[in-house]
Design an enzyme around this catalytic site. Structure first.
Site, short mmCIF file in Angstrom:
data_model
loop_
_atom_site.label_atom_id
_atom_site.label_comp_id
_atom_site.label_asym_id
_atom_site.label_seq_id
_atom_site.Cartn_x
_atom_site.Cartn_y
_atom_site.Cartn_z
N PHE A 12 0.82 -1.22 0.00
CA PHE A 12 0.00 0.00 0.00
C PHE A 12 0.86 1.28 0.00
CE2 PHE A 12 -2.13 2.81 3.38
CZ PHE A 12 -2.77 3.62 2.45
N THR A 101 9.98 -11.41 9.39
CA THR A 101 10.10 -10.35 8.38
C THR A 101 10.52 -9.02 9.01
OG1 THR A 101 8.52 -11.34 6.86
CG2 THR A 101 8.77 -8.96 6.72
N THR A 135 6.11 2.90 12.72
CA THR A 135 4.71 3.19 13.09
C THR A 135 4.61 3.86 14.45
OG1 THR A 135 2.65 2.08 13.68
CG2 THR A 135 4.62 0.80 13.97
N ASP A 136 3.49 4.56 14.67
CA ASP A 136 3.26 5.14 16.00
C ASP A 136 2.86 4.06 17.01
OD1 ASP A 136 0.70 4.60 15.03
OD2 ASP A 136 -0.08 6.63 15.32
N GLU A 137 2.53 2.86 16.53
CA GLU A 137 2.07 1.81 17.46
C GLU A 137 3.17 1.38 18.43
OE1 GLU A 137 -0.35 -1.35 16.02
OE2 GLU A 137 -1.34 -0.08 14.54
N TYR A 161 2.63 -7.33 16.32
CA TYR A 161 3.05 -6.44 15.22
C TYR A 161 3.88 -5.28 15.76
CZ TYR A 161 2.75 -2.44 12.09
OH TYR A 161 3.08 -1.32 11.35
N LYS A 165 7.85 -4.27 15.22
CA LYS A 165 8.30 -2.99 14.65
C LYS A 165 9.20 -2.27 15.66
CE LYS A 165 7.34 -1.27 11.21
NZ LYS A 165 7.89 -1.38 9.82
N PRO A 216 -18.07 -4.83 10.71
CA PRO A 216 -17.69 -5.30 12.04
C PRO A 216 -16.85 -4.27 12.82
CG PRO A 216 -16.27 -6.29 10.38
CD PRO A 216 -17.21 -5.38 9.65
N VAL A 217 -17.48 -3.64 13.79
CA VAL A 217 -16.78 -2.63 14.61
C VAL A 217 -16.32 -3.30 15.90
CG1 VAL A 217 -17.05 -0.46 15.85
CG2 VAL A 217 -18.11 -0.76 13.61
P1 NAD Z 1 1.45 -3.59 3.28
O1 NAD Z 1 1.14 -4.81 4.08
O2 NAD Z 1 0.41 -3.00 2.41
O3 NAD Z 1 2.70 -3.90 2.34
C1 NAD Z 1 3.82 -4.61 2.78
C2 NAD Z 1 4.65 -4.99 1.55
O4 NAD Z 1 5.83 -5.67 2.02
C3 NAD Z 1 3.92 -5.94 0.60
O5 NAD Z 1 4.12 -5.53 -0.73
C4 NAD Z 1 4.60 -7.28 0.86
O6 NAD Z 1 4.62 -8.14 -0.29
C5 NAD Z 1 6.01 -6.85 1.23
N1 NAD Z 1 6.69 -7.85 2.06
C6 NAD Z 1 6.21 -8.49 3.17
N2 NAD Z 1 7.13 -9.36 3.64
C7 NAD Z 1 8.22 -9.25 2.83
C8 NAD Z 1 9.52 -9.87 2.80
N3 NAD Z 1 9.86 -10.79 3.71
N4 NAD Z 1 10.38 -9.50 1.84
C9 NAD Z 1 10.05 -8.58 0.91
N5 NAD Z 1 8.84 -7.96 0.87
C10 NAD Z 1 7.94 -8.29 1.83
O7 NAD Z 1 2.02 -2.54 4.31
P2 NAD Z 1 1.86 -0.95 4.33
O8 NAD Z 1 0.60 -0.60 5.00
O9 NAD Z 1 2.14 -0.43 2.98
O10 NAD Z 1 3.05 -0.55 5.33
C11 NAD Z 1 4.36 -0.33 4.84
C12 NAD Z 1 5.27 0.00 5.99
O11 NAD Z 1 4.80 1.16 6.66
C13 NAD Z 1 5.35 -1.09 7.06
O12 NAD Z 1 6.68 -1.17 7.50
C14 NAD Z 1 4.43 -0.61 8.15
O13 NAD Z 1 4.85 -1.10 9.41
C15 NAD Z 1 4.62 0.87 8.04
N6 NAD Z 1 3.47 1.70 8.47
C16 NAD Z 1 2.21 1.46 7.99
C17 NAD Z 1 1.16 2.30 8.35
C18 NAD Z 1 -0.24 2.09 7.82
O14 NAD Z 1 -1.16 2.78 8.26
N7 NAD Z 1 -0.48 1.21 6.88
C19 NAD Z 1 1.40 3.37 9.22
C20 NAD Z 1 2.70 3.58 9.70
C21 NAD Z 1 3.73 2.75 9.31
O1 DAU Z 2 -0.97 3.44 13.53
C1 DAU Z 2 -0.26 2.94 12.42
C2 DAU Z 2 -0.73 1.54 12.14
O2 DAU Z 2 -2.03 1.64 11.58
C3 DAU Z 2 0.20 0.77 11.19
O3 DAU Z 2 1.44 0.60 11.80
C4 DAU Z 2 -0.40 -0.59 10.82
O4 DAU Z 2 0.42 -1.23 9.86
C5 DAU Z 2 -1.78 -0.36 10.24
O5 DAU Z 2 -2.38 -1.61 9.97
C6 DAU Z 2 -2.65 0.43 11.21
O6 DAU Z 2 -2.94 -0.35 12.40
P1 DAU Z 2 -4.40 -0.34 13.08
O7 DAU Z 2 -4.55 -1.57 13.88
O8 DAU Z 2 -4.65 0.96 13.75
O9 DAU Z 2 -5.29 -0.36 11.74
P2 DAU Z 2 -6.60 -1.19 11.35
O10 DAU Z 2 -7.08 -0.64 10.03
O11 DAU Z 2 -6.40 -2.66 11.44
O12 DAU Z 2 -7.63 -0.77 12.47
C7 DAU Z 2 -7.96 0.58 12.71
C8 DAU Z 2 -8.92 0.62 13.89
O13 DAU Z 2 -10.17 0.03 13.50
C9 DAU Z 2 -8.45 -0.18 15.09
O14 DAU Z 2 -8.84 0.49 16.30
C10 DAU Z 2 -9.22 -1.50 14.98
C11 DAU Z 2 -10.52 -1.09 14.32
N1 DAU Z 2 -11.12 -2.11 13.43
C12 DAU Z 2 -10.36 -2.64 12.45
C13 DAU Z 2 -10.88 -3.60 11.61
C14 DAU Z 2 -10.03 -4.22 10.53
C15 DAU Z 2 -12.47 -2.47 13.59
O15 DAU Z 2 -13.17 -1.94 14.46
N2 DAU Z 2 -12.97 -3.40 12.76
C16 DAU Z 2 -12.24 -4.00 11.78
O16 DAU Z 2 -12.79 -4.90 11.06
#
Ligand code: NAD
Ligand code: DAU
Length: 362
Positions: A12, A101, A135-137, A161, A165, A216-217
């Site tokens: 993404f 990973t 991530t902020d997590e 997770y 990280k 699903p919340v």
């Molecule tokens: P994503 O799950 O959409 O994408 C992850 C990508 O990494 C995929 O293309 C997958 O094929 C690849 N990948 C997974 N394992 C691998 C491996 N062993 N070798 C090579 N490639 C591999 O994730 P995202 O949401 O795009 O997040 C990207 C980064 O940003 C992550 O490090 C995540 O922790 C961080 N991040 C995400 C969010 C968010 O809201 N999505 C917020 C803050 C930080």
């Molecule tokens: O804060 C950054 C993080 O945000 C990233 O590091 C992660 O990679 C990314 O997945 C995201 O984590 P969250 O757990 O916050 O995101 P998610 O979309 O899974 O959930 C957002 C909120 O919504 C969380 O409080 C859980 C809730 N949720 C999520 C799903 C999938 C629901 O209530 N129902 C659902 O079905």
């Protein structure tokens, strides 16, 4: 021509970053290393052809020989490290994959970049830099109103997770502190926008609402996330890479806190507004779809980033507010139904069944 090694560029944020970089910079080459797990999708990059400026390598960041060969064959100046297992719910079911990973993969990349960039005197090649996207997590869960995550907030991860990280962040920090390795760590809040896999809150709710399925919340729906449009994240990473102080950590977030239930309600309201009257799905998109279900284990209550440092040092600010960003996102999913159909594969259905079917309704 400056060469970037982007890991996880088919996911993404990685794919949005690659699009952003090719729009904003002329003279760059990107080598995209991605294992194409369930979350990686080359359709995210279908408009970018292989050639002088782009090369895709299918492979694992844990593979020492492969990563070494990339550093041998390419003159890598910057590593932008996105590759990770990224979904909290999956980490609860299968923590080992996350450690492999996120922790071991990051360690392998650090080793290979170190070997490629270190000079005989122990310093590093001029201009090279490793950006670890995190991530902020890692900071855990906020309680009091008006509290925020700062760069020096102590780490307190709760899910496998976020623990993985946090482990990877600390490995990067150890390379900075021990070897003077040229790196930055960025910690960002929840991203949303095009190409997000529909296991995450926003695309999952859009997809389910369009299919007339339950929304699903988890728990009481009052958990708070701090939402950032993905392009603003890409720009922040680019600014840190170009001008961030080496060795520093930067929080990225846009002061955009929303309770989950409000996000779900907004999606329903906007879908009703944006779907044409004659679309047969429109009538089924109602608040009756909202279903409160058993909470996520260890569910963090609230995240909120203080982006003061990146703002004052680099002048970064989000350019897309939530009202515009969520409309653009919903528009993108409505216009890209083929993409959505393509990712709702057997693997997705298996995960969905495993994660949601056993959850008690509240
Ligand atoms: P994503 O799950 O959409 O994408 C992850 C990508 O990494 C995929 O293309 C997958 O094929 C690849 N990948 C997974 N394992 C691998 C491996 N062993 N070798 C090579 N490639 C591999 O994730 P995202 O949401 O795009 O997040 C990207 C980064 O940003 C992550 O490090 C995540 O922790 C961080 N991040 C995400 C969010 C968010 O809201 N999505 C917020 C803050 C930080
Ligand atoms: O804060 C950054 C993080 O945000 C990233 O590091 C992660 O990679 C990314 O997945 C995201 O984590 P969250 O757990 O916050 O995101 P998610 O979309 O899974 O959930 C957002 C909120 O919504 C969380 O409080 C859980 C809730 N949720 C999520 C799903 C999938 C629901 O209530 N129902 C659902 O079905």
């Amino acid at each position: 021509m400056i060469t970037y090694l982007v890991t996880g560029g088919a996911g993404f944020i990685g794919s949005n970053y690659i699009h952003y970089m090719f729009r904003e910079h002329k003279d760059i080459r990107i080598v995209n290393l991605d294992a194409l797990t369930y979350a990686g999708n080359l359709d995210n990059l279908s408009d970018i052809g292989q050639g002088d400026s782009y090369r895709f390598v299918k492979g694992d960041i844990c593979d020492r020989e492969l990563v070494e060969s990339i550093f041998r064959d390419e003159d890598i100046r910057y590593v932008i490290h996105f590759a990770a297992e990224s979904h909290v719910d999956r980490s609860i079911a299968d923590p080992d994959t996350f450690v492999r990973t996120n922790v071991l993969g990051t360690m392998n990349l650090l080793h290979c970049a170190y070997d490629a960039w270190v000079q005989p005197d122990g310093t590093f090649s001029e201009g090279c830099r490793f950006i670890h996207v995190s991530t902020d997590e890692v900071y855990g869960s906020l309680t009091g109103e008006g509290t925020y995550f700062y760069e020096d907030t102590p780490y307190d991860p709760h899910s496998p997770y976020s623990a993985s990280k946090a482990g990877s962040d600390l490995l990067v920090k150890s390379f900075i502190d021990t070897y003077g390795f040229p790196a930055n760590i960025t910690n960002c809040s929840n991203n949303y926008g095009p190409y997000q896999f529909p296991e995450k809150l926003i695309p999952l709710m859009i997809q389910n609402a369009l299919s007339g399925k339950a929304l699903p919340v988890y728990g009481d729906g009052l958990n708070v996330r701090d939402w950032l449009y993905v392009e603003d994240h890409a720009r922040g990473i680019d600014m840190v890479c170009q001008r961030g102080r080496l060795g520093e950590k930067y929080n990225i977030g846009g002061h955009n806190e929303r309770q989950n239930i409000k996000i779900v309600e907004t999606i329903i309201d906007l879908l009703r507004e944006m779907l044409p009257e004659e679309d047969p799905r429109r009538a089924g998109v109602t608040r009756d779809l909202i279903t409160y279900v058993e909470d996520r284990k260890g569910h963090d209550r609230r995240y909120a980033i203080a982006p003061d440092k990146i703002k004052s040092e680099l002048g970064w600010e989000p350019l897309t507010n939530f009202e515009d960003g969520i409309r653009k996102t919903i528009r993108w999913y409505l216009d890209n139904e083929k993409w959505l159909e393509g990712v709702i594969s057997g693997e997705y259905l298996r995960f969905y069944e495993q994660n949601y079917s056993g959850r008690e309704k509240l």
